[in-house]
Every structure is written in structure tokens, then in C-alpha cells.
Design a protein around this motif. Structure first.
Motif, PDB file in Angstrom:
ATOM      1  N   GLY A   1      -5.218   9.611  15.000  1.00 47.20           N
ATOM      2  CA  GLY A   1      -4.649  10.757  14.311  1.00 47.20           C
ATOM      3  C   GLY A   1      -3.716  10.334  13.198  1.00 47.20           C
ATOM      4  N   PHE A   2      -2.676  11.131  12.978  1.00 48.75           N
ATOM      5  CA  PHE A   2      -1.751  10.845  11.886  1.00 48.75           C
ATOM      6  C   PHE A   2      -0.891   9.628  12.200  1.00 48.75           C
TER       7      PHE A   2
ATOM      8  N   LEU B   1       0.805  -1.232   0.000  1.00 46.00           N
ATOM      9  CA  LEU B   1       0.000   0.000   0.000  1.00 46.00           C
ATOM     10  C   LEU B   1       0.837   1.281   0.000  1.00 46.00           C
ATOM     11  N   PRO B   2       1.811   1.455   0.918  1.00 47.33           N
ATOM     12  CA  PRO B   2       2.575   2.709   0.852  1.00 47.33           C
ATOM     13  C   PRO B   2       3.407   2.824  -0.427  1.00 47.33           C
ATOM     14  N   VAL B   3       3.889   1.703  -0.927  1.00 50.69           N
ATOM     15  CA  VAL B   3       4.658   1.730  -2.175  1.00 50.69           C
ATOM     16  C   VAL B   3       3.766   2.200  -3.320  1.00 50.69           C
TER      17      VAL B   3
ATOM     18  N   ARG C   1      -1.538  -0.952  12.773  1.00 52.26           N
ATOM     19  CA  ARG C   1      -2.776  -0.229  13.048  1.00 52.26           C
ATOM     20  C   ARG C   1      -3.469  -0.711  14.320  1.00 52.26           C
ATOM     21  N   LEU C   2      -3.241  -1.974  14.675  1.00 56.85           N
ATOM     22  CA  LEU C   2      -3.921  -2.554  15.830  1.00 56.85           C
ATOM     23  C   LEU C   2      -2.989  -3.573  16.471  1.00 56.85           C
TER      24      LEU C   2
ATOM     25  N   ASP D   1       1.356   5.633   6.421  1.00 52.23           N
ATOM     26  CA  ASP D   1       1.514   4.180   6.382  1.00 52.23           C
ATOM     27  C   ASP D   1       2.924   3.762   6.767  1.00 52.23           C
ATOM     28  N   LEU D   2       3.914   4.576   6.418  1.00 49.70           N
ATOM     29  CA  LEU D   2       5.296   4.252   6.758  1.00 49.70           C
ATOM     30  C   LEU D   2       5.608   4.536   8.228  1.00 49.70           C
TER      31      LEU D   2
END
Length: 146
Positions: free
Chosen positions: A71-72, A9-11, A58-59, A52-53
Motif C-alpha cells: 500500500g502507501f 529519488l524523493p528529493v 522497501r524490502l 518515499d519519505l
């Protein structure tokens, strides 16, 4: 246990930011407005990838509770007692089906998609329920009868 975004995803988002600027170079010419719009769009996609980086997990869950991204790139730890409900929210809209893991913490609701978790929300909900049950039983055993 930890659930993180899929590495692709970030790529992909960074490639999208570069693609926006390449398209601007190909079609914007000397028009400053087109360059400005392309720059703002590329910066937005870049910041999205940067999140994302910076916060790929996330959890996270352990016997004391769960830690969620807020937040960010901030984090918030929620003890199991603060979590009122863990469920999978399923919706169908225009022929598309979405599933989101929902953590209801009373004052806030946290939603996680398959992309956020890198796993199916149903599987994560089952794991969280098992971990929560184990943590509650451990707490009851430690307190003992009064």
C-alpha cells in the motif's frame, strides 16, 4: 538486511512538484483550469515523494523471513515458508531493458525495481537465496530427527 530507495529519488520528486507550480505561475495566468491541473499534478508528485519519505525501506530480510512495503506505507512480514519463488524478471521493450526482483508469495507477487532496492535485483536475489538457505538449514537443525 535492508534495501531502500535511493535518497535522490524523493528529493527529485519534490523538486518536480515545485517545478510544476513554478511553471503554472509562469504560464497559467488567471486561468483557474490551468491552476487546477497544475495543483492536482503537483499534489500527485508530492504524495509520490511522501511515500518515499515515509517508507524508504522497501524490502528487509532476516532469518525469520522478509518484510515488504504494501500500500502507501504499510508493511507485511512474510515467513520464508510463505515465499514460493524469488527471481529476477528481465524484459526488453522498445530497446529498453528492465529488471525487477519478483517475490512470489502465493496469494501476492511483490515487484521491486533497482530504484526501489538501491541495488541490482540480481544481487538482492542472490542475497535472499543465501539467507533463505541459511534460515531453512537452521530450522532443520533446531527440529532435529524425529
Amino acid at each position: 538486511m535492508q534495501w531502500r530507495i535511493k535518497p535522490v529519488l524523493p528529493v527529485t520528486k519534490l523538486m518536480g512538484a515545485v517545478a510544476i507550480m513554478v511553471l503554472a505561475a509562469a504560464f497559467a495566468g488567471a486561468d483557474p483550469i490551468r491552476w487546477g491541473i497544475a495543483g492536482v499534478a503537483a499534489a500527485g508528485v508530492f504524495l509520490w515523494a511522501l511515500r518515499d519519505l515515509l517508507a524508504p525501506i522497501r524490502l528487509a530480510a532476516d532469518p525469520s523471513g522478509v518484510t515488504v512495503v504494501t500500500g502507501f506505507a504499510g508493511r507485511r512480514h512474510l515467513p520464508w515458508t510463505a515465499i514460493e519463488r524469488v527471481r529476477v524478471d528481465r524484459r526488453t521493450h522498445r530497446g529498453l531493458r528492465t529488471e525487477m526482483l519478483e517475490l512470489d508469495a502465493g496469494d501476492a507477487i511483490y515487484l521491486f525495481s533497482t530504484n526501489d532496492l538501491g541495488a541490482q535485483p540480481e544481487e538482492v536475489a542472490a542475497t535472499l537465496s543465501d539467507l533463505r538457505a541459511t534460515a531453512v538449514s537452521l530450522d532443520e537443525n533446531q527440529v532435529g530427527p524425529a
